[in-house]
Scaffold this motif. Structure first.
Motif, mmCIF file in Angstrom:
data_model
loop_
_atom_site.group_PDB
_atom_site.id
_atom_site.type_symbol
_atom_site.label_atom_id
_atom_site.label_comp_id
_atom_site.label_asym_id
_atom_site.label_seq_id
_atom_site.Cartn_x
_atom_site.Cartn_y
_atom_site.Cartn_z
ATOM 1 N N TYR A 3 -7.671 0.273 3.452
ATOM 2 C CA TYR A 3 -8.276 0.424 2.133
ATOM 3 C C TYR A 3 -9.072 1.724 2.075
ATOM 4 C CZ TYR A 3 -7.223 -4.544 1.633
ATOM 5 O OH TYR A 3 -6.572 -5.744 1.562
ATOM 6 N N ASP A 4 -9.434 2.117 0.856
ATOM 7 C CA ASP A 4 -10.323 3.268 0.631
ATOM 8 C C ASP A 4 -9.854 4.526 1.360
ATOM 9 O OD1 ASP A 4 -11.944 1.922 -1.093
ATOM 10 O OD2 ASP A 4 -13.736 1.936 0.163
ATOM 11 N N LEU A 5 -8.553 4.742 1.393
ATOM 12 C CA LEU A 5 -8.023 5.957 2.007
ATOM 13 C C LEU A 5 -8.182 7.108 1.017
ATOM 14 C CD1 LEU A 5 -4.785 4.396 3.513
ATOM 15 C CD2 LEU A 5 -6.753 5.206 4.822
ATOM 16 N N ALA A 6 -8.895 8.136 1.406
ATOM 17 C CA ALA A 6 -9.143 9.256 0.504
ATOM 18 C C ALA A 6 -9.393 10.522 1.307
ATOM 19 C CB ALA A 6 -10.351 8.968 -0.393
ATOM 20 N N VAL A 7 -8.881 11.625 0.784
ATOM 21 C CA VAL A 7 -9.109 12.955 1.368
ATOM 22 C C VAL A 7 -9.722 13.823 0.276
ATOM 23 C CG1 VAL A 7 -8.046 15.007 2.383
ATOM 24 C CG2 VAL A 7 -7.236 12.723 3.033
ATOM 25 N N ALA A 8 -10.726 14.587 0.631
ATOM 26 C CA ALA A 8 -11.422 15.422 -0.340
ATOM 27 C C ALA A 8 -10.474 16.452 -0.940
ATOM 28 C CB ALA A 8 -12.602 16.121 0.322
ATOM 29 N N PRO A 9 -10.627 16.746 -2.241
ATOM 30 C CA PRO A 9 -9.821 17.800 -2.868
ATOM 31 C C PRO A 9 -9.963 19.106 -2.087
ATOM 32 C CG PRO A 9 -11.092 16.607 -4.518
ATOM 33 C CD PRO A 9 -11.589 16.131 -3.182
ATOM 34 N N GLY A 10 -8.860 19.820 -1.992
ATOM 35 C CA GLY A 10 -8.854 21.049 -1.216
ATOM 36 C C GLY A 10 -8.415 20.850 0.216
ATOM 37 N N HIS A 11 -8.363 19.589 0.657
ATOM 38 C CA HIS A 11 -7.923 19.289 2.020
ATOM 39 C C HIS A 11 -6.689 18.385 2.028
ATOM 40 C CE1 HIS A 11 -11.516 20.968 4.049
ATOM 41 N NE2 HIS A 11 -12.133 20.621 2.926
ATOM 42 N N ARG A 12 -6.150 18.126 0.862
ATOM 43 C CA ARG A 12 -4.996 17.228 0.766
ATOM 44 C C ARG A 12 -3.710 17.974 1.088
ATOM 45 N NH1 ARG A 12 -7.459 14.628 -4.827
ATOM 46 N NH2 ARG A 12 -9.145 13.503 -3.784
ATOM 47 N N GLY A 13 -2.727 17.226 1.552
ATOM 48 C CA GLY A 13 -1.440 17.830 1.878
ATOM 49 C C GLY A 13 -1.444 18.615 3.167
ATOM 50 N N THR A 14 -2.434 18.371 4.023
ATOM 51 C CA THR A 14 -2.544 19.109 5.284
ATOM 52 C C THR A 14 -2.431 18.193 6.500
ATOM 53 O OG1 THR A 14 -4.963 18.932 5.266
ATOM 54 C CG2 THR A 14 -3.990 20.874 4.200
ATOM 55 N N GLY A 15 -1.978 16.966 6.310
ATOM 56 C CA GLY A 15 -1.825 16.033 7.418
ATOM 57 C C GLY A 15 -3.028 15.163 7.687
ATOM 58 N N ARG A 16 -4.071 15.305 6.890
ATOM 59 C CA ARG A 16 -5.270 14.525 7.134
ATOM 60 C C ARG A 16 -5.059 13.039 6.831
ATOM 61 N NH1 ARG A 16 -9.496 17.396 8.581
ATOM 62 N NH2 ARG A 16 -9.553 19.648 8.170
ATOM 63 N N GLY A 17 -4.289 12.741 5.785
ATOM 64 C CA GLY A 17 -4.013 11.349 5.473
ATOM 65 C C GLY A 17 -3.285 10.652 6.608
ATOM 66 N N ARG A 18 -2.306 11.322 7.194
ATOM 67 C CA ARG A 18 -1.566 10.747 8.317
ATOM 68 C C ARG A 18 -2.497 10.486 9.498
ATOM 69 N NH1 ARG A 18 3.791 10.595 9.738
ATOM 70 N NH2 ARG A 18 4.294 11.824 7.871
ATOM 71 N N ALA A 19 -3.379 11.446 9.786
ATOM 72 C CA ALA A 19 -4.311 11.280 10.902
ATOM 73 C C ALA A 19 -5.256 10.110 10.665
ATOM 74 C CB ALA A 19 -5.090 12.571 11.129
ATOM 75 N N LEU A 20 -5.702 9.918 9.430
ATOM 76 C CA LEU A 20 -6.566 8.787 9.108
ATOM 77 C C LEU A 20 -5.864 7.462 9.372
ATOM 78 C CD1 LEU A 20 -8.173 9.967 5.749
ATOM 79 C CD2 LEU A 20 -9.443 9.427 7.842
ATOM 80 N N VAL A 21 -4.629 7.349 8.877
ATOM 81 C CA VAL A 21 -3.871 6.109 9.062
ATOM 82 C C VAL A 21 -3.620 5.859 10.540
ATOM 83 C CG1 VAL A 21 -1.681 4.951 8.604
ATOM 84 C CG2 VAL A 21 -2.832 6.211 6.776
ATOM 85 N N GLN A 22 -3.236 6.888 11.277
ATOM 86 C CA GLN A 22 -2.971 6.723 12.705
ATOM 87 C C GLN A 22 -4.215 6.246 13.447
ATOM 88 O OE1 GLN A 22 -1.466 10.661 13.503
ATOM 89 N NE2 GLN A 22 0.663 9.981 13.480
ATOM 90 N N ALA A 23 -5.363 6.816 13.117
ATOM 91 C CA ALA A 23 -6.599 6.417 13.791
ATOM 92 C C ALA A 23 -6.942 4.956 13.501
ATOM 93 C CB ALA A 23 -7.744 7.329 13.361
ATOM 94 N N LEU A 24 -6.769 4.530 12.250
ATOM 95 C CA LEU A 24 -7.078 3.148 11.891
ATOM 96 C C LEU A 24 -6.091 2.169 12.507
ATOM 97 C CD1 LEU A 24 -8.087 3.696 8.157
ATOM 98 C CD2 LEU A 24 -9.603 2.979 10.028
#
Length: 259
Positions: free
Chosen positions: A194-215
Motif C-alpha cells: 500500500y501507499d506506494l509513491a515516488v516523489a515527482p521528478g524521481h519517477r521512471g528511474t527504477g525507484r518504484g521497483r526498488a521499493l517493491v523489492q525491498a518490501l
C-alpha cells in the motif's frame, strides 16, 4: 465512466477473492464499521474511498434495502454513500446502483503473486524498511501523493490502527532526501502493498521497483508466501512494472458514486 467500461470478470475462485478482500480490509482499517446483511459500511472521515465505502462481505449478499440504509447512514456523517463493487457483490447490486444514477468510477485491479522462501534482496542501498513510520516517511508520502493538510491526521490514524505487522519502506536520493515511500502489511502468510509513491521528478528511474523489492524481501523474511496489491486499471506504467515483477490479475473492482 460509462457502464460499458466495467472490467471483465475473471475465473478467480471466490474463496481467493474473499481471502484477499478480508486481508485488505484489515490492512486499511476504517475508523467505524457497520455490518448490514452481509455488507459492511466503512467510515473514516472521507479520507480514501476504500475506508469510506460500502462493500460486500458475503458472496452474493442480497442488496434489498442496502442502498437506502447506506445513504441514510453516510448522510448522517456528512459523507456521500460510495459503493465499492467487487466480485463478492451480486450483479443486481451494480445494476440497481446504475439505475439509481450512481456513476461507474475508478476501475481497479487486484494483483497477486507467490513469494519464494528466501527471496533475494535487491536493493540500491538507499531503501530502508522499518516497523514504524518516521516523520520523513509521513511528510514525504503526504507531499509525493498529494495528501491534503486536513487529511494528514486521518492518514496517520489509519496507519496507527493497523493491527498486523507493518513494514514502512523509505527511499532516499544521493543527497539524502526522502523520495520513495511504501508500506506492507503481513497477515496469515500474505503481504499487501500500500501507499506506494515516488516523489515527482524521481519517477521512471527504477525507484518504484526498488521499493517493491525491498518490501517483498521484508515480507518473505517474515514468512509471507504470497503478495497482493491494488492498482488503477488505467495506470499502464504501474501495471507493466508489477507484471514484470511476477504479479498477475486476480480480479477487478470499481466504485459507484452518487451522480
Amino acid at each position: 465512466m460509462p457502464d460499458s467500461a466495467a472490467l471483465p470478470a475473471l475465473a478467480t475462485p471466490i474463496t481467493l477473492v474473499s481471502a484477499l478482500e478480508e486481508r485488505a480490509f484489515n490492512a486499511w482499517p476504517a475508523h467505524q464499521t457497520v455490518f448490514h446483511q452481509g455488507w459492511v459500511f466503512r467510515l473514516t472521515g472521507g479520507y480514501t474511498k476504500r475506508a469510506n465505502s460500502v462493500n460486500a462481505l458475503v458472496p452474493g449478499a442480497p442488496f434489498d434495502g442496502v442502498l437506502e440504509a447506506a445513504a441514510a447512514l453516510y448522510a448522517r456523517h456528512g459523507l456521500p454513500a460510495v459503493f465499492r463493487i467487487s466480485p463478492l457483490a451480486p450483479p443486481a447490486a451494480d445494476q440497481a446502483l446504475a439505475d439509481a444514477g450512481y456513476q461507474h468510477f475508478d476501475p481497479s485491479l487486484v494483483l497477486h503473486r507467490p513469494l519464494a522462501s528466501g527471496l533475494a534482496a535487491k536493493t540500491d542501498g538507499h531503501t530502508i524498511v522499518s516497523t514504524s513510520p518516521s516523520p520523513a516517511w509521513l511528510d514525504g508520502f503526504a507531499a509525493a501523493n498529494g495528501v491534503a493538510a486536513h487529511h494528514r491526521n486521518l492518514h496517520r490514524s489509519i496507519l496507527d490502527a493497523i493491527a498486523h505487522p507493518v513494514g514502512y519502506a523509505l527511499q532516499r536520493d544521493a543527497q539524502g532526501h526522502a523520495v520513495g515511500f511504501g508500506l506492507a502489511v503481513l497477515e496469515r502468510g500474505a503481504v499487501g502493498l500500500y501507499d506506494l509513491a515516488v516523489a515527482p521528478g524521481h519517477r521512471g528511474t527504477g525507484r518504484g521497483r526498488a521499493l517493491v523489492q525491498a518490501l517483498l524481501h521484508w515480507a518473505a523474511e517474515g514468512g509471507a508466501t504470497s503478495a497482493y496489491l491494488q492498482v488503477r486499471a488505467q495506470n499502464v506504467a504501474a501495471l507493466r512494472l508489477y507484471e514484470s515483477m511476477g504479479f498477475t490479475t486476480a480480479y477487478g473492482y470499481h466504485y459507484r458514486v452518487p451522480g
